[in-house]
Design a protein around this motif. Structure first.
Motif, PDB file in Angstrom:
ATOM      1  N   VAL A 138       1.499  -1.842  -0.488  1.00 18.30           N
ATOM      2  CA  VAL A 138       0.910  -2.306   0.284  1.00 18.30           C
ATOM      3  C   VAL A 138      -0.192  -3.056   1.253  1.00 18.30           C
ATOM      4  O   VAL A 138      -1.570  -1.928   1.200  1.00 18.30           O
ATOM      5  CB  VAL A 138       1.493  -1.849   1.919  1.00 18.30           C
ATOM      6  N   ARG A 139      -0.309  -3.679   1.421  1.00 16.85           N
ATOM      7  CA  ARG A 139      -1.873  -4.916   0.888  1.00 16.85           C
ATOM      8  C   ARG A 139      -2.006  -4.322   3.091  1.00 16.85           C
ATOM      9  O   ARG A 139      -1.244  -5.287   3.421  1.00 16.85           O
ATOM     10  CB  ARG A 139      -2.124  -6.228   1.022  1.00 16.85           C
ATOM     11  N   ALA A 140      -3.009  -4.208   3.655  1.00 13.56           N
ATOM     12  CA  ALA A 140      -3.259  -3.748   5.484  1.00 13.56           C
ATOM     13  C   ALA A 140      -4.752  -2.991   5.278  1.00 13.56           C
ATOM     14  O   ALA A 140      -5.349  -3.109   4.687  1.00 13.56           O
ATOM     15  CB  ALA A 140      -2.214  -2.699   5.400  1.00 13.56           C
ATOM     16  N   SER A 141      -4.676  -4.262   6.450  1.00 13.84           N
ATOM     17  CA  SER A 141      -6.847  -3.477   7.416  1.00 13.84           C
ATOM     18  C   SER A 141      -6.509  -1.888   6.798  1.00 13.84           C
ATOM     19  O   SER A 141      -7.909  -1.865   7.627  1.00 13.84           O
ATOM     20  CB  SER A 141      -6.768  -4.655   7.853  1.00 13.84           C
ATOM     21  N   SER A 142      -5.935  -1.019   7.660  1.00 16.55           N
ATOM     22  CA  SER A 142      -6.128   0.388   8.234  1.00 16.55           C
ATOM     23  C   SER A 142      -4.723   0.600   7.836  1.00 16.55           C
ATOM     24  O   SER A 142      -3.471  -0.119   7.585  1.00 16.55           O
ATOM     25  CB  SER A 142      -5.794  -0.126   9.441  1.00 16.55           C
ATOM     26  N   PRO A 143      -4.727   2.290   7.768  1.00 18.06           N
ATOM     27  CA  PRO A 143      -3.782   2.796   6.707  1.00 18.06           C
ATOM     28  C   PRO A 143      -2.818   3.145   8.717  1.00 18.06           C
ATOM     29  O   PRO A 143      -1.425   2.220   8.383  1.00 18.06           O
ATOM     30  CB  PRO A 143      -4.460   4.571   7.357  1.00 18.06           C
ATOM     31  N   ASP A 144      -2.616   3.154   9.486  1.00 19.17           N
ATOM     32  CA  ASP A 144      -2.392   2.549  10.667  1.00 19.17           C
ATOM     33  C   ASP A 144      -1.143   1.436  10.767  1.00 19.17           C
ATOM     34  O   ASP A 144       0.029   1.794  10.940  1.00 19.17           O
ATOM     35  CB  ASP A 144      -3.044   2.394  11.959  1.00 19.17           C
ATOM     36  N   GLU A 145      -1.739   0.248   9.474  1.00 18.74           N
ATOM     37  CA  GLU A 145      -1.144  -0.937   9.694  1.00 18.74           C
ATOM     38  C   GLU A 145       0.229  -0.796   8.580  1.00 18.74           C
ATOM     39  O   GLU A 145       1.008  -1.241   8.842  1.00 18.74           O
ATOM     40  CB  GLU A 145      -1.960  -1.903   9.226  1.00 18.74           C
ATOM     41  N   ARG A 170       0.908   2.306   8.080  1.00 18.88           N
ATOM     42  CA  ARG A 170       2.313   3.266   8.022  1.00 18.88           C
ATOM     43  C   ARG A 170       3.140   2.037   8.990  1.00 18.88           C
ATOM     44  O   ARG A 170       4.260   2.622   8.985  1.00 18.88           O
ATOM     45  CB  ARG A 170       1.821   4.351   8.593  1.00 18.88           C
ATOM     46  N   ALA A 171       2.980   1.572   9.828  1.00 16.57           N
ATOM     47  CA  ALA A 171       3.668   0.792  10.615  1.00 16.57           C
ATOM     48  C   ALA A 171       4.463  -0.508   9.948  1.00 16.57           C
ATOM     49  O   ALA A 171       5.115  -0.557  10.716  1.00 16.57           O
ATOM     50  CB  ALA A 171       2.703  -0.499  11.491  1.00 16.57           C
ATOM     51  N   GLU A 172       3.997  -0.835   8.588  1.00 15.35           N
ATOM     52  CA  GLU A 172       4.383  -1.600   8.066  1.00 15.35           C
ATOM     53  C   GLU A 172       5.611  -0.686   7.026  1.00 15.35           C
ATOM     54  O   GLU A 172       7.075  -1.036   6.852  1.00 15.35           O
ATOM     55  CB  GLU A 172       3.661  -2.451   6.611  1.00 15.35           C
ATOM     56  N   ALA A 173       5.030   0.271   6.534  1.00 17.41           N
ATOM     57  CA  ALA A 173       6.440   1.548   6.073  1.00 17.41           C
ATOM     58  C   ALA A 173       6.917   1.273   6.771  1.00 17.41           C
ATOM     59  O   ALA A 173       8.778   1.872   6.394  1.00 17.41           O
ATOM     60  CB  ALA A 173       5.483   2.493   5.329  1.00 17.41           C
ATOM     61  N   ARG A 174       6.923   1.993   8.129  1.00 10.78           N
ATOM     62  CA  ARG A 174       8.524   2.411   9.265  1.00 10.78           C
ATOM     63  C   ARG A 174       9.584   1.302   9.482  1.00 10.78           C
ATOM     64  O   ARG A 174      10.521   1.139   8.753  1.00 10.78           O
ATOM     65  CB  ARG A 174       7.638   2.929  10.107  1.00 10.78           C
ATOM     66  N   ARG A 175       9.225   0.091   9.005  1.00 15.25           N
ATOM     67  CA  ARG A 175      10.094  -1.341   9.297  1.00 15.25           C
ATOM     68  C   ARG A 175      10.594  -1.617   8.256  1.00 15.25           C
ATOM     69  O   ARG A 175      11.909  -1.810   8.320  1.00 15.25           O
ATOM     70  CB  ARG A 175       8.478  -2.589   9.606  1.00 15.25           C
ATOM     71  N   MET A 176       9.705  -0.863   7.097  1.00 17.08           N
ATOM     72  CA  MET A 176      10.574  -1.148   5.700  1.00 17.08           C
ATOM     73  C   MET A 176      11.342  -0.612   5.763  1.00 17.08           C
ATOM     74  O   MET A 176      12.836  -0.172   5.176  1.00 17.08           O
ATOM     75  CB  MET A 176       9.796  -1.102   4.590  1.00 17.08           C
ATOM     76  N   CYS A 177      11.435   0.615   6.297  1.00 17.54           N
ATOM     77  CA  CYS A 177      12.229   1.953   5.622  1.00 17.54           C
ATOM     78  C   CYS A 177      13.617   1.292   6.653  1.00 17.54           C
ATOM     79  O   CYS A 177      14.870   2.036   6.039  1.00 17.54           O
ATOM     80  CB  CYS A 177      11.499   3.293   6.223  1.00 17.54           C
ATOM     81  N   ARG A 227      11.430  10.150   5.313  1.00 20.37           N
ATOM     82  CA  ARG A 227       9.502  10.362   6.113  1.00 20.37           C
ATOM     83  C   ARG A 227       9.124   9.432   4.575  1.00 20.37           C
ATOM     84  O   ARG A 227       9.111   9.576   3.551  1.00 20.37           O
ATOM     85  CB  ARG A 227       9.602  11.615   5.748  1.00 20.37           C
ATOM     86  N   PHE A 228       6.941   9.304   4.510  1.00 24.37           N
ATOM     87  CA  PHE A 228       6.629   9.260   4.197  1.00 24.37           C
ATOM     88  C   PHE A 228       5.354   8.891   4.069  1.00 24.37           C
ATOM     89  O   PHE A 228       4.607   9.942   5.200  1.00 24.37           O
ATOM     90  CB  PHE A 228       6.417   6.598   4.443  1.00 24.37           C
ATOM     91  N   GLU A 229       4.582   8.674   3.100  1.00 23.88           N
ATOM     92  CA  GLU A 229       2.964   8.928   3.342  1.00 23.88           C
ATOM     93  C   GLU A 229       2.182   7.890   2.753  1.00 23.88           C
ATOM     94  O   GLU A 229       2.162   7.312   2.242  1.00 23.88           O
ATOM     95  CB  GLU A 229       2.443  10.563   1.934  1.00 23.88           C
ATOM     96  N   VAL A 230       1.451   7.871   3.032  1.00 20.89           N
ATOM     97  CA  VAL A 230       0.247   6.284   2.851  1.00 20.89           C
ATOM     98  C   VAL A 230      -1.070   6.980   2.732  1.00 20.89           C
ATOM     99  O   VAL A 230      -1.813   8.028   3.203  1.00 20.89           O
ATOM    100  CB  VAL A 230      -0.436   5.182   4.638  1.00 20.89           C
ATOM    101  N   GLU A 231      -1.557   6.343   1.435  1.00 16.71           N
ATOM    102  CA  GLU A 231      -2.829   7.143   0.934  1.00 16.71           C
ATOM    103  C   GLU A 231      -3.296   5.950   0.714  1.00 16.71           C
ATOM    104  O   GLU A 231      -3.002   4.890   0.403  1.00 16.71           O
ATOM    105  CB  GLU A 231      -1.945   7.995  -0.934  1.00 16.71           C
ATOM    106  N   GLY A 232      -4.485   6.046   0.316  1.00 24.04           N
ATOM    107  CA  GLY A 232      -6.575   4.780  -0.162  1.00 24.04           C
ATOM    108  C   GLY A 232      -6.327   4.813   1.090  1.00 24.04           C
ATOM    109  O   GLY A 232      -6.137   4.867   2.132  1.00 24.04           O
TER     110      GLY A 232
END
Lengths: 81, 81
Positions: free
Chosen positions: A46-53, A55-62, A75-80
């Motif tokens: 996911v191209r995002a400017s912050s881990p929070d962003e 995470r928000a995208e991931a939640r919407r996709m789920c 559940r999901f994890e964000v890395e990088g």
């Protein structure tokens, strides 16, 4: 950022795929196995400017596509960076 | 002991399910997403006298049934006492 999504059948929901795998394992001699549940493991970038962003995208996709909230948990994890 | 198995399509293998999910995500407006890969997430309980024994069992189950080593990679985690 790398997002890892884990989708599992809800505990109270029958999991026919898990039952089938469990029976196959037993027929192969793995009789010390129980409670097999089969879910999905989805990874994506996911191209995002912050881990929070991310995470928000991931939640919407789920919620919208990756999981079926009626019968599945996720559940999901964000890395990088 | 709880064993969590992660099965993923190998990097060099086409993943049609991942491509379909990626296209669906884009059509929903998630155009910041790429590299979607769809694998399986399998959890199971293994009766074993030690984590090492559980790990050995898990490896055998992956090799024999849970993953197809020609087209998939796997890894697993063992939790619990």
């Amino acid at each position: 950022m790398l997002v890892k999504v884990f989708v599992t059948p809800r505990r109270e929901i029958l999991d026919p795929q898990g039952r089938a795998v469990e029976q196959s394992l037993r027929s192969l001699g793995f009789d010390n196995v129980s409670g097999v549940r089969v879910g999905r493991y989805i990874t994506l970038d996911v191209r995002a400017s912050s881990p929070d962003e991310a995470r928000a995208e991931a939640r919407r996709m789920c919620e919208q596509l990756l999981a079926n909230p009626v019968i599945e948990d996720y559940r999901f994890e964000v890395e990088g960076s």
